[in-house]
Design an enzyme around this catalytic site. Structure first.
Site, PDB file in Angstrom:
ATOM      1  N   HIS A   1     -21.209 -24.521  51.060  1.00  0.00           N
ATOM      2  CA  HIS A   1     -20.538 -24.172  50.246  1.00  0.00           C
ATOM      3  C   HIS A   1     -18.629 -25.380  50.963  1.00  0.00           C
ATOM      4  O   HIS A   1     -19.152 -25.579  52.522  1.00  0.00           O
ATOM      5  CB  HIS A   1     -20.096 -22.750  50.718  1.00  0.00           C
ATOM      6  CG  HIS A   1     -20.434 -21.922  49.970  1.00  0.00           C
ATOM      7  ND1 HIS A   1     -20.033 -20.693  49.492  1.00  0.00           N
ATOM      8  CD2 HIS A   1     -21.495 -22.159  49.122  1.00  0.00           C
ATOM      9  CE1 HIS A   1     -20.711 -19.681  48.889  1.00  0.00           C
ATOM     10  NE2 HIS A   1     -21.520 -20.724  48.159  1.00  0.00           N
TER      11      HIS A   1
ATOM     12  N   TYR B   1     -12.149 -14.111  50.410  1.00  0.00           N
ATOM     13  CA  TYR B   1     -11.516 -13.200  51.304  1.00  0.00           C
ATOM     14  C   TYR B   1     -10.136 -12.368  51.031  1.00  0.00           C
ATOM     15  O   TYR B   1      -9.081 -13.565  50.356  1.00  0.00           O
ATOM     16  CB  TYR B   1     -10.979 -13.644  52.463  1.00  0.00           C
ATOM     17  CG  TYR B   1     -12.408 -14.130  53.554  1.00  0.00           C
ATOM     18  CD1 TYR B   1     -13.150 -15.673  53.928  1.00  0.00           C
ATOM     19  CD2 TYR B   1     -12.881 -13.795  54.469  1.00  0.00           C
ATOM     20  CE1 TYR B   1     -14.484 -16.170  53.920  1.00  0.00           C
ATOM     21  CE2 TYR B   1     -14.232 -14.262  55.078  1.00  0.00           C
ATOM     22  CZ  TYR B   1     -14.912 -15.128  54.772  1.00  0.00           C
ATOM     23  OH  TYR B   1     -15.581 -15.824  56.281  1.00  0.00           O
TER      24      TYR B   1
ATOM     25  N   PRO C   1     -15.797  -9.910  63.055  1.00  0.00           N
ATOM     26  CA  PRO C   1     -16.998 -10.626  61.777  1.00  0.00           C
ATOM     27  C   PRO C   1     -16.432 -12.165  60.979  1.00  0.00           C
ATOM     28  O   PRO C   1     -16.724 -12.349  60.092  1.00  0.00           O
ATOM     29  CB  PRO C   1     -17.686 -10.059  61.080  1.00  0.00           C
ATOM     30  CG  PRO C   1     -17.369  -9.237  61.072  1.00  0.00           C
ATOM     31  CD  PRO C   1     -16.417  -8.790  62.324  1.00  0.00           C
TER      32      PRO C   1
ATOM     33  N   LYS D   1     -18.557 -16.012  63.459  1.00  0.00           N
ATOM     34  CA  LYS D   1     -18.637 -16.461  63.885  1.00  0.00           C
ATOM     35  C   LYS D   1     -19.484 -16.742  64.664  1.00  0.00           C
ATOM     36  O   LYS D   1     -19.901 -17.146  65.890  1.00  0.00           O
ATOM     37  CB  LYS D   1     -17.160 -17.037  64.818  1.00  0.00           C
ATOM     38  CG  LYS D   1     -16.510 -18.025  64.287  1.00  0.00           C
ATOM     39  CD  LYS D   1     -16.309 -19.732  64.957  1.00  0.00           C
ATOM     40  CE  LYS D   1     -16.516 -20.423  63.603  1.00  0.00           C
ATOM     41  NZ  LYS D   1     -16.522 -20.524  61.741  1.00  0.00           N
TER      42      LYS D   1
ATOM     43  N   TYR E   1     -13.471 -23.243  60.533  1.00  0.00           N
ATOM     44  CA  TYR E   1     -14.092 -22.721  59.941  1.00  0.00           C
ATOM     45  C   TYR E   1     -15.499 -23.604  59.509  1.00  0.00           C
ATOM     46  O   TYR E   1     -16.292 -22.958  59.578  1.00  0.00           O
ATOM     47  CB  TYR E   1     -13.483 -22.207  58.313  1.00  0.00           C
ATOM     48  CG  TYR E   1     -14.708 -21.555  57.769  1.00  0.00           C
ATOM     49  CD1 TYR E   1     -13.995 -19.476  57.489  1.00  0.00           C
ATOM     50  CD2 TYR E   1     -15.318 -21.242  56.843  1.00  0.00           C
ATOM     51  CE1 TYR E   1     -14.863 -19.150  57.203  1.00  0.00           C
ATOM     52  CE2 TYR E   1     -16.427 -19.940  55.961  1.00  0.00           C
ATOM     53  CZ  TYR E   1     -16.028 -19.431  56.335  1.00  0.00           C
ATOM     54  OH  TYR E   1     -16.649 -17.821  54.939  1.00  0.00           O
TER      55      TYR E   1
HETATM   56  P1  RFL Z   1     -28.852  -9.708  68.587  1.00  0.00           P
HETATM   57  O1  RFL Z   1     -28.694 -10.279  66.941  1.00  0.00           O
HETATM   58  O2  RFL Z   1     -27.985  -8.518  68.943  1.00  0.00           O
HETATM   59  O3  RFL Z   1     -29.910  -9.687  69.414  1.00  0.00           O
HETATM   60  C1  RFL Z   1     -30.679  -9.007  70.588  1.00  0.00           C
HETATM   61  C2  RFL Z   1     -31.888  -9.069  70.741  1.00  0.00           C
HETATM   62  O4  RFL Z   1     -32.292  -8.169  72.004  1.00  0.00           O
HETATM   63  C3  RFL Z   1     -32.383  -7.411  71.611  1.00  0.00           C
HETATM   64  N1  RFL Z   1     -33.080  -6.536  72.759  1.00  0.00           N
HETATM   65  C4  RFL Z   1     -33.659  -5.971  74.080  1.00  0.00           C
HETATM   66  N2  RFL Z   1     -34.526  -5.778  74.062  1.00  0.00           N
HETATM   67  C5  RFL Z   1     -35.450  -6.013  75.331  1.00  0.00           C
HETATM   68  N3  RFL Z   1     -34.905  -5.221  75.763  1.00  0.00           N
HETATM   69  C6  RFL Z   1     -33.658  -4.958  76.184  1.00  0.00           C
HETATM   70  N4  RFL Z   1     -33.163  -3.551  76.740  1.00  0.00           N
HETATM   71  C7  RFL Z   1     -32.792  -4.719  74.676  1.00  0.00           C
HETATM   72  N5  RFL Z   1     -31.589  -4.568  74.398  1.00  0.00           N
HETATM   73  C8  RFL Z   1     -31.729  -5.097  73.481  1.00  0.00           C
HETATM   74  C9  RFL Z   1     -32.236  -6.881  70.557  1.00  0.00           C
HETATM   75  O5  RFL Z   1     -33.588  -5.626  69.665  1.00  0.00           O
HETATM   76  C10 RFL Z   1     -31.847  -7.555  69.748  1.00  0.00           C
HETATM   77  O6  RFL Z   1     -33.494  -7.421  68.784  1.00  0.00           O
HETATM   78  O7  RFL Z   1     -28.382 -11.292  69.384  1.00  0.00           O
HETATM   79  P2  RFL Z   1     -28.006 -12.435  69.456  1.00  0.00           P
HETATM   80  O8  RFL Z   1     -29.108 -13.232  69.511  1.00  0.00           O
HETATM   81  O9  RFL Z   1     -27.317 -12.780  70.465  1.00  0.00           O
HETATM   82  O10 RFL Z   1     -27.166 -12.487  68.172  1.00  0.00           O
HETATM   83  C11 RFL Z   1     -25.629 -12.473  67.542  1.00  0.00           C
HETATM   84  C12 RFL Z   1     -25.742 -12.530  66.199  1.00  0.00           C
HETATM   85  O11 RFL Z   1     -26.437 -10.999  65.857  1.00  0.00           O
HETATM   86  C13 RFL Z   1     -24.404 -11.523  66.164  1.00  0.00           C
HETATM   87  O12 RFL Z   1     -23.290 -12.467  66.435  1.00  0.00           O
HETATM   88  C14 RFL Z   1     -23.660 -11.947  64.076  1.00  0.00           C
HETATM   89  O13 RFL Z   1     -25.041 -11.449  63.449  1.00  0.00           O
HETATM   90  C15 RFL Z   1     -23.105 -11.881  63.995  1.00  0.00           C
HETATM   91  N6  RFL Z   1     -22.179 -11.802  62.488  1.00  0.00           N
HETATM   92  C16 RFL Z   1     -21.710 -12.947  61.823  1.00  0.00           C
HETATM   93  N7  RFL Z   1     -22.087 -14.218  62.623  1.00  0.00           N
HETATM   94  C17 RFL Z   1     -21.687 -15.295  61.779  1.00  0.00           C
HETATM   95  O14 RFL Z   1     -22.037 -16.374  62.652  1.00  0.00           O
HETATM   96  N8  RFL Z   1     -21.301 -15.775  60.641  1.00  0.00           N
HETATM   97  C18 RFL Z   1     -21.079 -14.414  59.788  1.00  0.00           C
HETATM   98  O15 RFL Z   1     -21.172 -14.287  58.397  1.00  0.00           O
HETATM   99  C19 RFL Z   1     -21.708 -13.037  60.295  1.00  0.00           C
HETATM  100  N9  RFL Z   1     -21.116 -12.125  60.221  1.00  0.00           N
HETATM  101  C20 RFL Z   1     -21.650 -10.728  61.811  1.00  0.00           C
HETATM  102  C21 RFL Z   1     -21.591 -10.032  60.608  1.00  0.00           C
HETATM  103  C22 RFL Z   1     -22.509  -9.325  62.315  1.00  0.00           C
HETATM  104  C23 RFL Z   1     -21.721  -8.733  61.814  1.00  0.00           C
HETATM  105  N10 RFL Z   1     -22.292  -6.566  62.649  1.00  0.00           N
HETATM  106  C24 RFL Z   1     -22.870  -6.008  61.863  1.00  0.00           C
HETATM  107  C25 RFL Z   1     -21.844  -6.738  63.879  1.00  0.00           C
HETATM  108  C26 RFL Z   1     -20.903  -9.290  59.431  1.00  0.00           C
HETATM  109  C27 RFL Z   1     -22.130  -8.198  60.510  1.00  0.00           C
HETATM  110  C28 RFL Z   1     -21.376  -6.677  59.312  1.00  0.00           C
HETATM  111  C1  PHB Z   2     -21.728 -12.382  55.496  1.00  0.00           C
HETATM  112  O1  PHB Z   2     -22.162 -12.431  53.905  1.00  0.00           O
HETATM  113  O2  PHB Z   2     -22.889 -11.357  55.887  1.00  0.00           O
HETATM  114  C2  PHB Z   2     -20.788 -12.824  55.682  1.00  0.00           C
HETATM  115  C3  PHB Z   2     -20.246 -14.010  55.528  1.00  0.00           C
HETATM  116  C4  PHB Z   2     -18.573 -14.661  56.270  1.00  0.00           C
HETATM  117  C5  PHB Z   2     -18.159 -13.743  56.983  1.00  0.00           C
HETATM  118  C6  PHB Z   2     -18.410 -12.157  57.553  1.00  0.00           C
HETATM  119  C7  PHB Z   2     -20.055 -11.719  57.009  1.00  0.00           C
HETATM  120  O3  PHB Z   2     -17.389 -13.808  57.482  1.00  0.00           O
END
Ligand code: RFL
Ligand code: PHB
Length: 396
Positions: A78, A207, A299, A303, A391
């Site tokens: 994109h 957005y 989110p 980032k 971005y």
């Molecule tokens: P994670 O993915 O939470 O993984 C951590 C892992 O550790 C395990 N764990 C344990 N294992 C052993 N012993 C314990 N005591 C433990 N406690 C926990 C867990 O089971 C898990 O498997 O962290 P990590 O690896 O640092 O990754 C971070 C990302 O997951 C997070 O920053 C993103 O998902 C955030 N996020 C987005 N980031 C983007 O860059 N672009 C996006 O578009 C974006 N959209 C989002 C998002 C996060 C969202 N939510 C639900 C928070 C959209 C949403 C809705």
């Molecule tokens: C997604 O596709 O889940 C998504 C995309 C952009 C954002 C957050 C989440 O800023």
């Protein structure tokens, strides 16, 4: 329970999310042994629907560890995003304003699956279902990590522990309160997200700032969409039928997008709170925090996963210099280098969140200021350049 089974490795990584898996493969590429301990099963980890937008720096790291092939084929490139307000859409040309850069739309689930596959193919150890993980003696030279698997206690001696276990993990919680500073902002709303096998509303992400609240039309592929709407904190998904969700979304879209919206049964529906959080420093003796274990961003700027990837890049660089080049100062560099980039992502995510959501306490004045800011952003090359370079991702 019998005596603990004792083993040794160089790095114990806690958590097999994207941060832990990526670090594991970067270390493998540098000839550094690591064991990953994950509390959940692989299917549980893959069931979490989260990020969708990858910066080029994140894609480059996937390539570096040999996990980038499918993203190169299936990822959607994109070169722009759309901002909708006042009933009309305006495109920010990310490529034009960032010197030709772009983002790749490719789901976190797929990133995790690809990393799991390269790890398995390389024969590197990941222990799923590890219960009661505990960190010991990381303030000295000889840390250990214990865990319980199938009723048996195990203990791994190591040189370094990498806490990649997310916001609710055990790593940050193991640091004495006096050694850590945390700052936090909790936003007064959440995101209700729906995944559905319907074509995207538009070619690029939309957005939406609307008096009824924020909305986002994103995607996972040309046939799978990801939608979000701003909702109340503590909203119960059980109260949101698919029809209710799509009606609320449609109300927030401009007429053309509302017309283009195709609805279908939800494959997943969940509520996420929005929070900014940073723990400093990101290193305590021989324990290093990376990704969501150290910081959370709302989110809105896409980032979270990308700043997790840059943490892992810096941590790998420090560990490679420490283990392979006996650089005595290398471990000290990690936290300050990572935090510089973390805080810029925190700022950008806060700014995007502030500009696009409805904050009830700010009233009509707040709404008009947001519309003026969006009008400035979409009408000024200087403002669009600032948004675009953030971005697509600041360099690391
Ligand atoms: P994670 O993915 O939470 O993984 C951590 C892992 O550790 C395990 N764990 C344990 N294992 C052993 N012993 C314990 N005591 C433990 N406690 C926990 C867990 O089971 C898990 O498997 O962290 P990590 O690896 O640092 O990754 C971070 C990302 O997951 C997070 O920053 C993103 O998902 C955030 N996020 C987005 N980031 C983007 O860059 N672009 C996006 O578009 C974006 N959209 C989002 C998002 C996060 C969202 N939510 C639900 C928070 C959209 C949403 C809705
Ligand atoms: C997604 O596709 O889940 C998504 C995309 C952009 C954002 C957050 C989440 O800023």
């Amino acid at each position: 329970m019998g005596a603990a089974v004792r083993t040794r490795t160089q790095v114990v990584i806690i958590g097999a999310g994207p941060s832990g898996l990526l670090l594991g493969q970067l270390l493998h590429g540098s000839g550094i042994d690591a064991v990953i301990l994950e509390r959940q099963t692989p299917d549980y980890v893959l069931g979490r629907i989260r990020a969708g937008v990858l910066e080029q720096g994140t894609v480059d790291l996937l390539d570096k560890v040999g996990a980038g092939d499918r993203c190169a084929i299936e990822g959607l490139v994109h070169g722009g995003v759309e901002l909708a307000f006042g009933g009309a859409r305006h495109r920010i040309d990310l490529s034009r304003f960032s010197g030709g850069k772009h983002v790749t739309v490719y789901g976190q689930t797929e990133v995790t699956r690809d990393l799991m596959n390269v790890r398995a193919a390389a024969g590197c150890p990941t222990i799923y279902g590890a219960a009661d993980v505990q960190l010991h003696d990381f303030d000295g030279e000889s840390p250990r990590v214990s865990y319980v698997l199938n009723g048996q206690t195990h203990e791994i001696a190591c040189d370094v522990i990498a806490g990649c276990d997310g916001f609710h993990g055990i790593s940050r919680a193991s640091v004495p309160a006096s050694a850590i500073t945390t700052v936090e902002r909790i936003y007064p709303f959440g995101w209700l997200g729906v995944l559905a096998d319907v074509p995207p509303v538009s070619e690029e992400l939309i957005y939406v700032n609307h008096p009824l609240g924020f909305a986002l039309c994103s995607m996972r592929s040309r046939s799978r969409s990801r939608f979000y709407i701003q909702c109340e904190l503590g909203e119960d998904v059980a109260d949101w039928s698919d029809d209710r969700f799509f009606d609320a979304l449609r109300q927030r879209l401009d007429p053309e997008a509302a017309e283009a919206l195709v609805t279908g049964p939800s494959l997943e529906k969940s509520v996420a709170p929005l929070r900014s959080f940073v723990a400093e420093p990101m290193r305590f003796g021989r324990l290093f925090l990376a990704g969501d274990a150290a910081h959370i961003v709302p989110p809105t700027g896409a980032k979270g996963l990308n700043v997790a990837a840059s943490d892992v890049h810096y941590l790998h660089a420090s560990l490679d210099a420490h283990f392979n080049h006996h650089d005595a100062a290398a471990l000290d560099l990690y936290s300050p280098r990572a935090l510089l980039r973390v805080w810029k992502a925190v700022r950008f995510s806060w700014w995007m969140t502030s500009m696009l959501h409805r904050f009830p306490e700010n009233g009509a004045f707040g709404q008009r200021i947001q519309e003026a800011e969006l009008s400035y952003l979409t009408g000024s090359d200087a403002a669009a350049t600032s948004m675009a370079e953030n971005y697509v991702g600041l360099p690391f």
